[in-house]
Structures are given as C-alpha cells and as structure tokens.
Scaffold this active site. Sequence first.
Site, PDB file in Angstrom:
ATOM      1  N   ASP A  13     108.446  34.332 -34.940  1.00  0.00           N
ATOM      2  CA  ASP A  13     108.220  33.077 -35.732  1.00  0.00           C
ATOM      3  C   ASP A  13     107.394  32.243 -34.575  1.00  0.00           C
ATOM      4  O   ASP A  13     107.105  33.111 -34.050  1.00  0.00           O
ATOM      5  CB  ASP A  13     108.978  32.387 -36.038  1.00  0.00           C
ATOM      6  CG  ASP A  13     110.394  31.422 -35.280  1.00  0.00           C
ATOM      7  OD1 ASP A  13     110.380  32.755 -33.662  1.00  0.00           O
ATOM      8  OD2 ASP A  13     111.510  31.412 -35.790  1.00  0.00           O
ATOM      9  N   ASP A  40     121.836  24.399 -36.645  1.00  0.00           N
ATOM     10  CA  ASP A  40     122.084  24.089 -38.084  1.00  0.00           C
ATOM     11  C   ASP A  40     122.153  24.986 -39.596  1.00  0.00           C
ATOM     12  O   ASP A  40     121.927  25.340 -40.120  1.00  0.00           O
ATOM     13  CB  ASP A  40     120.810  22.861 -38.213  1.00  0.00           C
ATOM     14  CG  ASP A  40     119.269  23.999 -38.646  1.00  0.00           C
ATOM     15  OD1 ASP A  40     119.029  24.965 -37.700  1.00  0.00           O
ATOM     16  OD2 ASP A  40     118.716  23.102 -38.522  1.00  0.00           O
ATOM     17  N   GLU A  51     114.755  26.883 -42.375  1.00  0.00           N
ATOM     18  CA  GLU A  51     115.664  25.714 -41.824  1.00  0.00           C
ATOM     19  C   GLU A  51     116.137  24.993 -43.440  1.00  0.00           C
ATOM     20  O   GLU A  51     116.377  25.919 -44.304  1.00  0.00           O
ATOM     21  CB  GLU A  51     114.927  24.577 -42.091  1.00  0.00           C
ATOM     22  CG  GLU A  51     113.981  24.361 -40.186  1.00  0.00           C
ATOM     23  CD  GLU A  51     114.411  24.410 -38.858  1.00  0.00           C
ATOM     24  OE1 GLU A  51     115.987  24.832 -39.230  1.00  0.00           O
ATOM     25  OE2 GLU A  51     114.420  23.918 -38.378  1.00  0.00           O
TER      26      GLU A  51
END
Length: 255
Positions: free
Chosen positions: A65, A134, A141
């Site tokens: 990323d 997370d 995400e």
Amino acid sequence: MRIAIAPTQAEGTAIAARVLMERFEQGKALGVATGSTPLGLYDKLREAHAAGEFTLAGSSAYALDEYIGIDADHPQRYRNVLAAELVGEDKTGLKDDDLHTPDGLADSPAQAAADYEQAIAPGVDLQILGIGSDGHIGFNEPGGSLASRTHIGVLTEQTRTDNARFFDNDIDKVPTHCLTQGLATIMSAKKILLLAFGEKKAEAMKQVIEGAVSAFWPGTILQHHPDVTIVLDEAAAAQLQLADYYKTIWESWNK
Ligand code: PGA
C-alpha cells in the site's frame, strides 16, 4: 495455517526470517509490508545479505500500500520507508527499479490503482504481512469487499490513531486516503507470512485464526489461503483458545 507462537517478538522475528529465507524463491517477487512489525525481519535480511547468505538482487519487491498525497520526500512515504530498509548493496541487494509501490502522487489515484494491479499480475511468490489492531491487512479496513483488487482506501480513525506515532503523534498529519492491494490481490500470492506481536494484536489474531471469515475482520480471509504461516509472540497469542495445540503442531513439523 501453520502457526508459530514464540516467547518473545525477537524469537518470533528469528523464526519469520528463517521461514522467509527457506521458502522465498530467489529471483521471484517478494511482497513487502510496512509498519513497525516487519522491521526486525528486514534487519535479519540485511544481516543475512551482509553474510552472503541471502540476496534480493534479481528479485523484485511489491509494496502492499501507499498513502495518497504524501510528499515525495516524506520519510513515511512507504516507497521511502521500503527503499531505506531494503534497497542497495549495503541493504539486501534489491535494486530501486525493482521496488514497486502504488503511485500515491498520481493525478488519477484510480488509474494508479489499476496500473498497480496490472504490474503485480505476474504474481508474488511470498507476501509478508503485518496486521492492524482492527484486523486490516494492507490497508483493507473493516467492511470492504473480501474480493477487492487494488483500490483507493479510506483509513479508519483507529488506523490513523495507531499510525500517528510515525507523524509526530499528530493524527491530523496522518493521511486520510491510501492506495492498497485488495484482499483478492493479497490472496493471489503463492505463500503468505503474517507477523503479529504485542497485546494490541491479540483480538485481531483471535479473529484471524479462530473467528468466522468476515469483512469486518479483513485478515480472516486468510483462512481461505492454502499456504499461510503466522508467527506470533505470546502477547499476540493471548486470546487463542487452542494455543497449546498450535504449538504442538508447530513442534511436530519442526523437529
Ligand atoms: P504495525 O502496523 O506493524 O506498525 O503494528 C501493522 C499494520 O497496520 O498492518
């Protein structure tokens, strides 16, 4: 999944380095991750390169990323982070031209995402992964598509808070958007090596190893991958119900 639970992060990093050096086919594409988790692994790769035991010369490397809009010379631009860790004869032998990162400075991030997906299409041999608290892998995400390809992502508040330590502890300096390999892109790698250390990762690792596959915990998609090695320290393994069982299996394979 092959699961190694090491007493400490240092011992986990040593296991990860051994797995990588045994299993990465030199000359092929290595998928590289940023964040603090793989830094010890990169230290080991540089040491092994200096000792003549390992090289990324002739291999290529693909980032997971990149932040969108971060200055070209910003030290936290992932291209710069990875170059500082890996590129050069004094590092791992990787050549700068062979380090591929999504173009976070492109006029059209959507086009940059499509271009990156095309660039990576020949395939990654071994993908190194960290994981967010997370459950994100890359910057995928919670709540995204389990079948995504490289795309523009929006960082969660949690991720921006976690990453503020790289930006003078100021969340307002953390970029809001990124380009990230999608979950399906990551799943196209032949082999996966996931590292997770510290109690902040314990809930995510419980989900990845023992939870149900769900877009809410993106790393759970790895349960569908046929060749995943996960290296944890005791803190990251603290919530695993079958930790002793995984240790027994690991020991029986590594006698
Ligand atoms: P960390 O980040 O290695 O800095 O904890 C991992 C990630 O966000 O993927």
